[in-house]
Design a protein around this motif. Sequence first.
Motif, mmCIF file in Angstrom:
data_model
loop_
_atom_site.group_PDB
_atom_site.id
_atom_site.type_symbol
_atom_site.label_atom_id
_atom_site.label_comp_id
_atom_site.label_asym_id
_atom_site.label_seq_id
_atom_site.Cartn_x
_atom_site.Cartn_y
_atom_site.Cartn_z
ATOM 1 N N GLU A 7 0.869 -1.173 0.000
ATOM 2 C CA GLU A 7 0.000 0.000 0.000
ATOM 3 C C GLU A 7 0.906 1.224 0.000
ATOM 4 O O GLU A 7 1.738 1.392 0.890
ATOM 5 N N THR A 9 1.310 5.405 -0.328
ATOM 6 C CA THR A 9 0.728 6.737 -0.252
ATOM 7 C C THR A 9 1.809 7.731 -0.661
ATOM 8 O O THR A 9 2.936 7.661 -0.158
ATOM 9 N N ARG A 46 -6.058 1.470 -7.586
ATOM 10 C CA ARG A 46 -6.258 2.700 -6.817
ATOM 11 C C ARG A 46 -7.682 2.636 -6.284
ATOM 12 O O ARG A 46 -8.630 2.569 -7.080
ATOM 13 N N THR A 48 -11.241 3.707 -5.253
ATOM 14 C CA THR A 48 -12.072 4.757 -5.822
ATOM 15 C C THR A 48 -12.049 6.002 -4.938
ATOM 16 O O THR A 48 -12.252 5.911 -3.738
ATOM 17 N N GLY A 49 -11.740 7.128 -5.568
ATOM 18 C CA GLY A 49 -11.749 8.408 -4.874
ATOM 19 C C GLY A 49 -10.541 8.673 -3.995
ATOM 20 O O GLY A 49 -10.529 9.652 -3.257
ATOM 21 N N GLU A 50 -9.525 7.821 -4.070
ATOM 22 C CA GLU A 50 -8.345 7.990 -3.226
ATOM 23 C C GLU A 50 -7.092 8.152 -4.079
ATOM 24 O O GLU A 50 -7.099 7.840 -5.265
ATOM 25 N N THR A 51 -6.032 8.636 -3.458
ATOM 26 C CA THR A 51 -4.772 8.806 -4.182
ATOM 27 C C THR A 51 -3.756 7.729 -3.841
ATOM 28 O O THR A 51 -2.710 7.658 -4.468
ATOM 29 N N ARG A 52 -4.043 6.889 -2.858
ATOM 30 C CA ARG A 52 -3.114 5.798 -2.538
ATOM 31 C C ARG A 52 -3.284 4.667 -3.541
ATOM 32 O O ARG A 52 -4.265 4.622 -4.285
#
Length: 96
Positions: A7, A9, A46, A48-52
């Motif tokens: 994972e 970030t 990725r 949904t709606g996240e940058t990680r």
Amino acid sequence: MREFLVEITTRVPADVPAEEVDRRRAAEAVRARELADAGRLFRLWRPTGETRSLGIWRAEDEERLRTDVLGSLPLWPWMTAAVTPLEPHPNDPGTA
């Protein structure tokens, strides 16, 4: 070769010029393709709606994953990674 769930970030420091970020992101796409072609990056998602991102990566061990594989990514200096070593599950339908 072992598999790892990773994972990632990415947090770009506020003082980095946009041109530098764009340059590194373009280089990141090239390097990801190279790692996929070399069998090091197996899958990448990725949420949904996240940058990680979440991915299945391959390396001889976690140290080499962090240094030789993930450490070769142009955005690596701005990344944090949670690495989970994986092992086959006896009920994995992919091995049937």
